[in-house]
Write an enzyme that holds these catalytic residues in place. Structure first.
Site, PDB file in Angstrom:
ATOM      1  N   GLN A  48      38.190  44.396  42.810  1.00 57.72           N
ATOM      2  CA  GLN A  48      38.590  43.114  43.385  1.00 57.72           C
ATOM      3  C   GLN A  48      39.490  42.374  42.395  1.00 57.72           C
ATOM      4  O   GLN A  48      39.096  42.150  41.249  1.00 57.72           O
ATOM      5  CB  GLN A  48      37.340  42.282  43.682  1.00 57.72           C
ATOM      6  CG  GLN A  48      37.525  40.772  43.747  1.00 57.72           C
ATOM      7  CD  GLN A  48      38.286  40.316  44.983  1.00 57.72           C
ATOM      8  OE1 GLN A  48      39.499  40.121  44.920  1.00 57.72           O
ATOM      9  NE2 GLN A  48      37.580  40.162  46.077  1.00 57.72           N
ATOM     10  N   GLU A  92      35.025  38.381  49.708  1.00 66.77           N
ATOM     11  CA  GLU A  92      33.934  38.209  48.740  1.00 66.77           C
ATOM     12  C   GLU A  92      33.521  36.746  48.608  1.00 66.77           C
ATOM     13  O   GLU A  92      32.355  36.437  48.387  1.00 66.77           O
ATOM     14  CB  GLU A  92      34.328  38.771  47.371  1.00 66.77           C
ATOM     15  CG  GLU A  92      33.184  38.696  46.363  1.00 66.77           C
ATOM     16  CD  GLU A  92      33.469  39.426  45.065  1.00 66.77           C
ATOM     17  OE1 GLU A  92      32.748  39.165  44.080  1.00 66.77           O
ATOM     18  OE2 GLU A  92      34.400  40.247  45.026  1.00 66.77           O
TER      19      GLU A  92
END
Length: 291
Positions: A48, A92
């Site tokens: 990420q 997220e």
């Protein structure tokens, strides 16, 4: 790169279609299902790009989720060999806020996605929403180039930014941690930091820039006066000498059997030109290169 989403709130769709547990939609030829996935079955993507999340923003989003629910599903992919069943590709922040809000599950699109495409989607989502600080952005570009073997031109086409922009952004990663921390905190602009990437004493100069509130032009002038680092001088040094070029060209010619021209630019980039005179020679060259 197509973006995944339903375009409407999940709650609205469920109200219209009835209280069904799963909503199936088609993306291309693949059936993608919106499911309520338990949070304990979901893990974060180690690639990420976004590494920092504002506590205040998460608390604000968590309050909204408590009141209205998660209106846009997150994007997941199934994984094996991990302590969780699904990995987050996009969303997220919504996942973290849902945990704070006390939810046990979250609406999600589960799709078959490769490692490379997962990195692409995560990067595009964050860049488009301007969620990344300059250092996270630079690390994301470098990650794509290192792990997926993307050329800078590939990243440029992927995110819609020029190669010079990407190159200058990645330069930030060459700075000491003390300087990159200042960029992440916002006390030093990326433009100031890029000017320091070639300096011998970037930490000292960065502190002076902040203290004196210097402009980028003043910073560039100060860097020129203070001298460049040895790494910088090596990077912008002269191209390969003529004798070495001729040696390389001859070695390639002997191996492939065709005339060769090597063109190198400053910084190490360049091209190798192979010439052929007949179709037969071309086929022979292709056979040797793809053997």
């Amino acid at each position: 790169m197509s973006k995944f989403g339903l375009g409407r709130g999940l709650a609205d769709l469920k109200e219209e279609m009835g209280g069904i547990p799963d909503i199936s939609i088609l993306t291309g030829g693949e059936r993608v299902v919106v499911k309520q996935i338990p949070l304990v079955q979901i893990g974060a993507n180690p690639d990420q790009p976004r590494k920092t999340f504002s506590d205040a923003e998460l608390q604000e989003l968590a309050a909204s989720i408590k009141e209205k629910g998660v209106l846009q599903p997150i994007l997941l992919r199934a994984v094996t060999g991990r302590p969780y069943m699904y990995e987050i590709v996009a969303g997220e922040r919504r996942f973290r806020a849902s945990k704070i809000a006390g939810l046990n599950e979250i609406p999600a699109l589960v799709k078959k996605i490769t490692d490379e495409n997962a990195m692409e989607i995560a990067l595009i989502e964050n860049v488009q929403r301007e969620n990344l600080n300059p250092i996270e952005e630079a690390a994301a570009y470098k990650n794509l180039m290192d792990k997926c073997e993307y050329a800078m031109s590939d990243v440029s086409r992927l995110i819609g930014k020029s190669e010079s922009y990407i190159k200058n952004t990645i330069r930030l990663l060459s700075l000491p941690t003390a300087v990159t921390d200042m960029v992440e905190q916002g006390s030093l602009s990326p433009s100031h930091a890029r000017a320091l990437a070639v300096a011998e004493n970037p930490v000292q100069l960065a502190n002076e820039i902040v203290e004196k509130k210097m402009s980028v032009a003043e910073t560039e002038k100060m860097v020129k006066m203070s001298g460049r680092s040895a790494k910088s001088r090596a990077y912008v040094s002269k191209t390969i000498d003529a004798d070495t070029v001729r040696d390389i060209e001859m070695r390639i010619k002997n191996a492939l059997g065709v005339p060769v021209k090597l063109n190198e630019k400053r910084g190490g980039a360049g091209c190798v030109i192979l010439s052929f005179t007949t179709r037969t020679q071309l086929q022979d060259l292709v056979d040797k290169l793809t053997r």
